[in-house]
Design a protein around this motif. Sequence first.
Motif, short mmCIF file in Angstrom:
data_model
loop_
_atom_site.label_atom_id
_atom_site.label_comp_id
_atom_site.label_asym_id
_atom_site.label_seq_id
_atom_site.Cartn_x
_atom_site.Cartn_y
_atom_site.Cartn_z
N TRP A 141 -0.25 6.94 1.95
CA TRP A 141 0.79 7.92 1.65
C TRP A 141 0.21 9.05 0.79
O TRP A 141 0.49 10.23 1.03
CB TRP A 141 1.93 7.23 0.90
CG TRP A 141 2.96 8.17 0.37
CD1 TRP A 141 4.04 8.68 1.04
CD2 TRP A 141 3.01 8.76 -0.94
NE1 TRP A 141 4.76 9.54 0.23
CE2 TRP A 141 4.14 9.60 -0.99
CE3 TRP A 141 2.20 8.66 -2.07
CZ2 TRP A 141 4.49 10.33 -2.13
CZ3 TRP A 141 2.54 9.38 -3.21
CH2 TRP A 141 3.67 10.20 -3.23
N ALA A 142 -0.59 8.71 -0.20
CA ALA A 142 -1.19 9.71 -1.09
C ALA A 142 -2.09 10.66 -0.31
O ALA A 142 -2.12 11.87 -0.58
CB ALA A 142 -1.98 9.02 -2.20
N GLU A 143 -2.82 10.13 0.67
CA GLU A 143 -3.68 10.99 1.49
C GLU A 143 -2.86 12.02 2.27
O GLU A 143 -3.21 13.20 2.34
CB GLU A 143 -4.51 10.13 2.45
CG GLU A 143 -5.59 9.30 1.77
CD GLU A 143 -6.29 8.38 2.75
OE1 GLU A 143 -6.02 8.50 3.97
OE2 GLU A 143 -7.09 7.54 2.31
N LEU A 144 -1.75 11.57 2.84
CA LEU A 144 -0.90 12.48 3.61
C LEU A 144 -0.25 13.53 2.71
O LEU A 144 -0.05 14.68 3.11
CB LEU A 144 0.18 11.68 4.35
CG LEU A 144 -0.31 10.79 5.50
CD1 LEU A 144 0.84 9.92 6.00
CD2 LEU A 144 -0.87 11.63 6.63
N GLN A 145 0.10 13.11 1.50
CA GLN A 145 0.76 14.02 0.56
C GLN A 145 -0.21 14.82 -0.28
O GLN A 145 0.19 15.64 -1.10
CB GLN A 145 1.70 13.21 -0.36
CG GLN A 145 2.79 12.44 0.35
CD GLN A 145 3.75 13.35 1.07
OE1 GLN A 145 4.14 14.38 0.56
NE2 GLN A 145 4.14 12.98 2.29
N PRO B 174 10.47 7.68 -2.83
CA PRO B 174 10.22 6.24 -2.88
C PRO B 174 8.74 5.92 -2.96
O PRO B 174 7.90 6.74 -2.57
CB PRO B 174 10.83 5.72 -1.57
CG PRO B 174 10.77 6.90 -0.66
CD PRO B 174 10.93 8.11 -1.51
N GLN B 175 8.44 4.76 -3.49
CA GLN B 175 7.05 4.32 -3.62
C GLN B 175 6.75 3.27 -2.55
O GLN B 175 7.66 2.62 -2.01
CB GLN B 175 6.82 3.76 -5.02
CG GLN B 175 6.94 4.83 -6.11
CD GLN B 175 7.28 4.27 -7.48
OE1 GLN B 175 8.25 4.65 -8.09
NE2 GLN B 175 6.46 3.33 -7.96
N GLN B 176 5.47 3.12 -2.24
CA GLN B 176 5.05 2.18 -1.20
C GLN B 176 4.96 0.76 -1.75
O GLN B 176 4.69 0.55 -2.93
CB GLN B 176 3.71 2.61 -0.63
CG GLN B 176 3.70 4.01 -0.04
CD GLN B 176 4.66 4.15 1.12
OE1 GLN B 176 4.60 3.40 2.08
NE2 GLN B 176 5.56 5.11 1.03
N ILE B 177 5.18 -0.20 -0.87
CA ILE B 177 5.15 -1.60 -1.29
C ILE B 177 3.71 -2.07 -1.50
O ILE B 177 3.40 -2.72 -2.50
CB ILE B 177 5.88 -2.48 -0.26
CG1 ILE B 177 7.38 -2.21 -0.35
CG2 ILE B 177 5.59 -3.94 -0.48
CD1 ILE B 177 8.19 -2.95 0.68
N THR B 178 2.84 -1.77 -0.53
CA THR B 178 1.46 -2.27 -0.62
C THR B 178 0.53 -1.20 -1.17
O THR B 178 0.78 0.01 -1.03
CB THR B 178 0.95 -2.71 0.76
OG1 THR B 178 0.91 -1.55 1.62
CG2 THR B 178 1.86 -3.76 1.37
N LYS B 179 -0.56 -1.64 -1.75
CA LYS B 179 -1.53 -0.70 -2.29
C LYS B 179 -2.15 0.16 -1.18
O LYS B 179 -2.27 1.38 -1.32
CB LYS B 179 -2.63 -1.44 -3.04
CG LYS B 179 -3.64 -0.51 -3.71
CD LYS B 179 -4.69 -1.29 -4.50
CE LYS B 179 -5.70 -0.34 -5.14
NZ LYS B 179 -6.72 -1.06 -5.93
N ILE B 180 -2.50 -0.47 -0.06
CA ILE B 180 -3.11 0.30 1.03
C ILE B 180 -2.11 1.31 1.58
O ILE B 180 -2.47 2.44 1.91
CB ILE B 180 -3.64 -0.65 2.14
CG1 ILE B 180 -4.40 0.18 3.18
CG2 ILE B 180 -2.51 -1.42 2.81
CD1 ILE B 180 -5.12 -0.68 4.21
N GLY B 181 -0.84 0.92 1.66
CA GLY B 181 0.18 1.86 2.11
C GLY B 181 0.35 3.01 1.14
O GLY B 181 0.53 4.16 1.54
N SER B 182 0.26 2.72 -0.13
CA SER B 182 0.38 3.75 -1.16
C SER B 182 -0.78 4.73 -1.08
O SER B 182 -0.60 5.95 -1.23
CB SER B 182 0.42 3.09 -2.54
OG SER B 182 0.64 4.05 -3.55
N GLN B 183 -1.96 4.21 -0.81
CA GLN B 183 -3.13 5.10 -0.70
C GLN B 183 -3.04 5.96 0.55
O GLN B 183 -3.41 7.15 0.52
CB GLN B 183 -4.40 4.24 -0.70
CG GLN B 183 -4.68 3.60 -2.05
CD GLN B 183 -5.78 2.56 -2.01
OE1 GLN B 183 -6.05 1.97 -0.96
NE2 GLN B 183 -6.42 2.32 -3.16
#
Length: 909
Positions: free
Chosen positions: A309-313, A298-307
């Motif tokens: 998530w990308a850091e963790l992954q 799944p993808q994140q709703i907010t841009k900050i949340g997506s960023q």
Amino acid sequence: MKKFFYTFGNGEAEGKASMRDLLGGKGANLAEMNRIGVPVPPGVTITTDVCTLFTERGSEETMQMIWSDLEKSIHHIEQLTHTIFGDKENPCLVSVRSGARVSMPGMMDTILNLGLNDQAVEGLAKKTGNERFAWDSYRRFIQMYGDVVMGLKPESKEDIDPFEEIIEAKKEEKQVSCDNDLTTDDLKALVTAFKEAIYQRLGEHFPTDPWQQLKGAIEAVFKSWMNDRAILYRRLHQFPAEWGTAVNIQAMVFGNMGDNSATGVAFTRDAATGENLFNGEYLVNAQGEDVVAGTRTPQQITKIGSQRWAELQEVDEATRASQYPSLEEAMPKIYNELDAVQQRLEDHYCDMQDLEFTIQEGKLWILQTRNGKRTGPAMVKIALDLMDEGKITEKEAVMSVDPAKLDELLHPVFKQEAVAKAEQIGKGLPASPGAATGQVVFFADEVAKYEKAILVRIETSPEDLEGMHLAQGILTARGGMTSHAAVVARGMGKCCISGAGDIHINYKNRSFKAEGCEMKEGEWISIDGSTGLVYKGMVATKAPTVDGNFARLMAMSDKYSEMKVRTNADSPRDAQIARDFGAQGIGLCRTEHMFFDGERIKVMREMILAKDVEGRCKALNKLLPFQREDFEGILKAMEGYGVTIRLLDPPLHEFVPHQEAQQRELSEELGITMEEIQNTIHNLEEFNPMLGHRGCRLGNTYPEITEMQARAIIEATIQLKKEGVDARPEIMVPLIGTVKELEMQVDIIHATAKKVFEESGMEVDYQVGTMIEIPRAALTADKVAEVADFFSFGTNDLTQMTFGYSRDDVSKFLPIYLEKGLLKNDPFEVLDQEGVGQLVRMGTEKGRSTKPNLKVGICGEHGGEPSSVMFCNTVGMDYVSCSPYRVPIARLAAAHAMITQKKRVNETK
């Protein structure tokens, strides 16, 4: 005549948020969202009353009763969607979902796309101009209906889902990894294969009549209220089966109509941390359970949340932006609408919301909202933040925090990423929260050899106390939630799992077997006292964070509670911990725990083995300074507060050595023969020690024991008075059944105190009371109160004697009783208010009929359990007492109890 159906849609609703008992949480919120202008697909809620009828009268009679209203309700949906249920060209498709009054995510069943058949799917394809979408919806419907209604859902992880097996075979054939990569022809082939699989397994065809489909789906949802996972969830959260579930029938909206459609789940605040950050996940061209199923990332709703998530992954920014864009980036207009809706919902409900949404060809629909589940730290932060933002009052902030969730702030926990990689080897009862990692040790006196140890025992005894204290955690194969291991561990703040029946311990070989593996002494294991899970090897932990919000909440709670919270503590260290957590006194100090350290146990055994009063007194004089020192430390730690000290309670056989090597060592130390030691031990053995020579019976048989303990208490208090310390001892006589038993002990205590006063030339105040733990004492409490200064209800033993259950053996049948509904709760964990509670109420009322100002408290393990604390408040107790690490929970529960009680009083005026 009762109303069983409540419609909603197009901004209007027959129900509202306050009707959750009747409409379930989901139905009540769907109605409420219509009322405040949130875009919700139209539908109808079948009330929880129908679920009760379904359970009582069966399917056929219930469905006949409601069928006419059901047809009218479907017509309501048809009118608002301009579709026709069962029509081949313009089909009305619906979802059928459960909806209990409390959130039970994933516990019950859901069916989507209901109303499709071989003709309707063609009509849907033609109407939408999207053939792939239509067949994707049809194959999803057959799979969900086959699983939920027709019973093909696997019962265990080992069973194969026939539908998933077919899908995986098709993906392998087509050499694709995702369902979305399958073509329309592939989906048509899946539909055919699904229907063939149903016929092969069940000998019946998939139903093509939409009304038959609807009947089956409604019945399935009502039946799912009593499925195994729903029953287990209710038992864990103490929700009664009588509540039932509502059924929500709602017009379908589709997130699988292409790249401008999506489905997702969002939270108005971070459920893990409480941060005021809108967050969630979504999937493009998806439907229903896809987001939580894990088959697609799944993808994140907010841009900050997506960023984040990308850091963790460890995904680089360019890859993230191109392959995993946030909804905020991919569909900015829809995101802004969703952001506005989530804010409106949180403002309206004045709480963090968990909402489900679907985007159908660029149009946003909200399918559900509910108060979001959250961690303990997040719960505290959100409550205080909402209060600071002016959305809720201070009293509402206190009431919005679940007392039991405070446990999460007080104990170390495993890192989730570490748990995901760990190998589970066993499971027991989550007896004492927290997480612990250590080397396996089987004998308490060997724990000190290891820097970090997990004490693994079939069951523990008071002799194991020192080892338990030194261990990181305790694991026992036997015992319940109030077994010795559980009670002591909670008092120490130690992680503990009890009753792990699948662990087989071999003391001789110093090993245990579980889940096909053998763990030997010295090997590492990890235990989670919050879940009852045992892992092989070391699992990383993290320390709890108790910040300023915790202190603020506790201060607020104390403003609204009248009942005090004390602690059960047997050492100055435990007393100080409890005081730091806000305890206002000690409700139970168990003196027997003071006799097991080093030289003390030897002297205690000398006293037991003495042949006459003179010999016993000689040994007791050696114990006196130890006792006096202990009492000085505890009374000083609780300066200014009452300290209830229970006189010696357990039978003497618990203090003597039962292993030959220890007996031989004792023989040499005391200069007596092995035969004498073994004869004494044999004479001390009892068929039922719980009902034998213990409690006040010991003190009345051997008054010199009571004299020594009373002297130690009074002398300690006098010494502290000399030092300017305000010590307030309360001497408690255990296990009295008749007033004469108490009178004899009181006379000994007063006579001893008088001697000490004469010897020291100084007097101090003290009280003498009793523990009410035998039913006869509760029944004759008016007479007992003539002698006692206070009552303390020992609900552990009172529960044992009222039910006739042994709490150390109850694990053999209690799980079955809970499973079969013979008991709603473990009576040793949650106070039995109908039986044991009535003895408590009667004892309190009778005692105060004799002595109106009689101080009354409770010191059993129930003193830290929220619903039991609520009961104690209604009875009018002065205090509850619990383990040090449960003091904050009890403080918050006491505030809840008083706020609720006053609210009920005001409502009746």
